[in-house]
Design a protein around this motif. Structure first.
Motif, PDB file in Angstrom:
ATOM      1  N   HIS A  29      49.319   4.398   6.772  1.00 30.29           N
ATOM      2  CA  HIS A  29      47.912   4.374   6.772  1.00 30.29           C
ATOM      3  C   HIS A  29      47.247   5.391   6.041  1.00 30.29           C
ATOM      4  CE1 HIS A  29      48.028   1.344  10.262  1.00 30.29           C
ATOM      5  NE2 HIS A  29      48.642   2.102  10.752  1.00 30.29           N
TER       6      HIS A  29
ATOM      7  N   SER B 178      52.277  -4.801   0.736  1.00 30.61           N
ATOM      8  CA  SER B 178      51.155  -3.731   1.113  1.00 30.61           C
ATOM      9  C   SER B 178      49.788  -4.154   0.610  1.00 30.61           C
ATOM     10  CB  SER B 178      51.525  -2.494   0.557  1.00 30.61           C
ATOM     11  OG  SER B 178      51.895  -2.485  -0.587  1.00 30.61           O
TER      12      SER B 178
ATOM     13  N   TYR C 176      47.608   0.269   3.206  1.00 35.96           N
ATOM     14  CA  TYR C 176      48.595   0.328   4.271  1.00 35.96           C
ATOM     15  C   TYR C 176      49.671  -0.183   3.469  1.00 35.96           C
ATOM     16  CZ  TYR C 176      51.050  -0.880   8.431  1.00 35.96           C
ATOM     17  OH  TYR C 176      51.970  -1.041   9.347  1.00 35.96           O
TER      18      TYR C 176
ATOM     19  N   ARG D  39      56.193   2.968   6.962  1.00 31.94           N
ATOM     20  CA  ARG D  39      54.763   2.695   6.732  1.00 31.94           C
ATOM     21  C   ARG D  39      53.785   3.425   6.886  1.00 31.94           C
ATOM     22  NH1 ARG D  39      53.200  -2.124   4.901  1.00 31.94           N
ATOM     23  NH2 ARG D  39      54.581  -4.068   5.354  1.00 31.94           N
TER      24      ARG D  39
ATOM     25  N   ASN E 281      52.911   4.789  10.811  1.00 29.18           N
ATOM     26  CA  ASN E 281      52.516   3.587  11.680  1.00 29.18           C
ATOM     27  C   ASN E 281      53.327   3.858  12.934  1.00 29.18           C
ATOM     28  OD1 ASN E 281      54.972   2.948  10.737  1.00 29.18           O
ATOM     29  ND2 ASN E 281      54.655   0.796  10.992  1.00 29.18           N
TER      30      ASN E 281
END
Lengths: 244, 474
Positions: free
Chosen positions: B285, B226, B246, B283, B310
């Motif tokens: 953002h 990441s 991220y 995951r 994501n």
């Protein structure tokens, strides 16, 4: 005729008062020039906190200062205080670094009147600032070998002190004693520069003591080493260096 | 990586004037007793926190933080030792490659955010939720951090090659962050069985056993790593920062459920299921903003993060083979229509916002007050699940700062404003701290919690406790 005499006397008083006020301002500036004469200074110091019962606690710290508006202060000991650091920058910008939180914190002005890390010095006292930038000298008089100035904070300055009485030596223009008063007119603190020495080209207080008259406590500072004009870079007075 | 960076840096600076290694740290004991009958211990932790630091001239520094602990927890019969835990072990190199650029490599804590302990933007390191009352604690993670300083600007880039999941709460707080796992509604409906059965019956499904299995991302660049960046500057009375990250969320979502039949009662129709649930780490953002400064004499701060998964995350369910189970049970072949359960959405990819606004002020009499409003806690996801928290701390130090009184301290939470009476909780957490000397602190306090609904505080409502902490710094 009597009215004319009274008018002349009143005018003379006004003129003399004005001149005297100018003298007071000039004296305050002289004091600033002496206190901030060096380009920079590096100090190691021992700090002794003395409580009401006379019990002493010792701390060690180091501080660097550049000009009249940049100062970095860092505790070295004891362990619980080690690395607590304080950065004072132009524009009343202050940062505190607490190792336990691992990040710097911008200090708001509400904390400026609070004691710095348990000492009798407030954050406000710890700032590196010219007296003449923050205070107006409203009167001056002579007492033996000393001048005594009365200072009042400028309208734009937020401080718990409404008046300061500064006693400065005629010979070196260095302050010997500063008395701090609150808004009720009561004296609340007193700073005594107990040992004033000429180190190289500069006068400096190497031992001084702040008394908090409300709490009955005092904090003594003794310089264990002092160096001047080492050409300290501005880079040393940054958040980057504060958190190291 | 830590060792590698250490070797490189040590070799680079070994010729320069070094300082001596500095050892510091603390010894502490944290004891908590429930107010419940017999006042059982809910927490007993004894810790040595050892920090070792070595400066190599002014160009580099090695830092580490190691915990040695002995633990005893609620419902545990025996105390146990935690192995030495390296919380941090890193090398910092100053003016790396160019003036103003600092490199920090190794296991480290990277703190983002300006609020007081509750930091929505602080997502670089995995959460360490072991002790829920230690708000804001994170793990140290293997990372490389580059930070460049130019005037008042700070540019920071971080890269974490390996993912580490969050550490979950221990002891009596285990379930505080866990959503109640419910059988999807259509599982629990009565399943009509085929008319091939001699006796027409229906089955009521119920979980008998739930097993969670973590599926960790592969340790490679695309799945396990990441990264992010942060830019900060000072504008007048305010420090402002923006950040982007991220990274995987340290708290998992259910990805796959494998259901199997443990037992079926043909007379009552009650059937018990075993479920093995595969958990994965989504995951996300993270786009963050921070501002801290002064308005008048009051210290103020605000911090917000937009979190966007994501993709959409679904839970797939593999149902048990009813036909073979029932065939074996009744001894004759039974063929049921093929049953399937549609994938259910467990995490939408619509963004949500968590934020904190706060202020602090010290009154003329020395009373310090700190107030924060938080919309969403670290474990809460999606707009619908974010609760509101009002947190207050009032503190006064007396006796030359030897005695610290923090009697008005705690929080109030609302999980549903449309039905507050059924969805609220409060926690009152007064404490008194005493410092007999500079290096020792003794803290005595209590936590009184009450609430209704399924919010975090409400789940701890039967865990009122008294605590005593002692720590000595060396």
């Amino acid at each position: 005729m009597k009215t004319q005499k009274m008018f002349l006397l009143f005018s003379a008083m006004l003129i003399c008062g004005s001149i005297f006020s100018q003298d007071a301002t000039a004296l305050l500036k002289k004091m600033d020039e002496v206190m901030y004469a060096s380009k920079d200074q590096t100090v190691k110091l021992k700090m002794t906190l003395i409580d009401k019962a006379g019990k002493e606690t010792v701390r060690e710290a180091e501080t660097i200062q550049k000009g009249n508006d940049k100062r970095l202060f860092r505790f070295i000991s004891p362990a619980a205080q080690a690395n607590i650091a304080f950065l004072s920058l132009p524009g009343e910008v202050m940062y505190l670094y607490l190792p336990a939180y691992e990040k710097e914190r911008r200090i708001a002005s509400h904390i400026k009147n609070q004691g710095f890390a348990g000492t009798d010095f407030s954050y406000d006292d710890m700032e590196s600032k010219l007296y003449s930038d923050r205070y107006d000298a409203v009167s001056a008089k002579t007492e033996g070998n000393n001048y005594v100035l009365e200072l009042k904070p400028k309208a734009t300055i937020k401080t718990e002190y409404t008046k300061m009485i500064v006693t400065m030596g005629k010979g070196n223009n260095y302050p010997i004693c500063v008395k701090y008063y609150d808004k009720t007119g009561k004296q609340i603190k007193e700073l005594n520069n107990n040992k004033i020495e000429k180190k190289g080209n500069y006068w400096t207080a190497t031992e001084f003591e702040m008394k908090d008259l409300r709490k009955g406590t005092k904090t003594k500072m003794q310089f264990t080493s002092i160096e001047f004009d080492k050409n300290i870079s501005d880079e040393e007075f940054t958040v980057r260096k504060l958190i190291r | 990586m830590s060792v590698f960076s250490l070797m490189i840096c040590l070799s680079s600076f070994s010729q320069e004037e070094d300082g001596k290694p500095v050892i510091s740290g603390s010894l502490s004991t944290d004891n908590r007793f429930l107010f419940a009958d017999d006042n059982p211990w809910s927490w007993n932790e004894n810790r040595i926190d050892l920090k070792i630091e070595h400066k190599f001239s002014t160009k580099a520094r090695f830092g580490s933080d190691i915990w040695f602990r002995k633990f005893a927890l609620y419902n545990d019969q025996d105390a146990y030792y935690k192995y030495p835990e390296i919380r941090e072990a890193y090398m910092e190199v100053y003016d790396f490659l160019m003036p103003g650029l600092d490199l920090k490599a190794g296991r480290q804590r990277i703190k983002w955010g300006c609020a007081d302990k509750i930091n929505p933007v602080d997502n670089v390191n995995s959460y360490d939720l072991e002790d829920l009352w230690d708000f804001g604690r994170h793990m140290g993670n293997e990372a490389i951090k580059l930070k460049y300083y130019k005037n008042d600007w700070q540019f920071e880039a971080v890269y974490l090659p390996v993912f580490t999941e969050a550490r979950l709460p221990l002891g009596n707080m285990t379930n505080a962050l866990m959503p109640e796992f419910k059988l999807p509604t259509s599982y629990s409906t009565i399943l009509p069985l085929s008319d091939t059965l001699i006796i027409p019956i229906s089955l009521k499904l119920q979980f008998n056993e739930l097993n969670m299995v973590n599926v960790m991302p592969k340790i490679n660049l695309s799945e396990g790593s990441s990264g992010g960046f942060r830019v900060a500057n000072r504008f007048g009375n305010f420090d402002v920062a923006m950040s982007y990250l991220y990274a995987r969320d340290g708290l998992p979502v259910a990805n796959q459920a494998y259901l199997s039949l443990d037992s079926v009662s043909l007379t009552s129709g009650q059937s018990y299921l075993r479920s093995d649930i595969e958990l994965i780490y989504p995951r996300m953002h993270y786009v963050g903003a921070e501002v801290t400064g002064t308005i008048g004499s009051v210290g103020v701060w605000a911090e917000a993060v937009m979190v966007k998964p994501n993709k959409k995350y679904y839970l797939s369910t593999e149902l048990p083979d009813f036909s073979s189970y029932l065939s074996n049970l009744v001894g004759i072949p039974i063929t049921l229509p093929s049953l399937s359960y549609p994938d259910s959405l467990v995490l939408d990819n619509k963004p949500w916002f968590r934020y904190v606004v706060g202020c602090d002020y010290t009154f003329g009499n020395g009373i310090y007050m700190n107030f924060q409003f938080a919309h969403g806690f670290m474990h809460e996801r999606t707009s619908d699940e974010l609760n509101d928290y009002f947190l207050l701390r009032a503190e006064k130090k007396i006796m030359n700062e030897k005695l610290r009184l923090s009697l008005l301290s705690g929080g109030f939470a609302v999980s549903d404003w449309s039905n507050i009476s059924s969805n609220n909780a409060f926690a009152w957490t007064p404490e008194i701290g005493y410092k007999p000397n500079d290096n020792t602190e003794i803290i005595l306090g209590t936590r009184i919690i009450d609430g209704v609904g399924d919010g975090m505080f409400a789940k701890l409502k039967n865990q009122d406790e008294l605590f005593l902490r002692l720590s000595y710094s060396f």
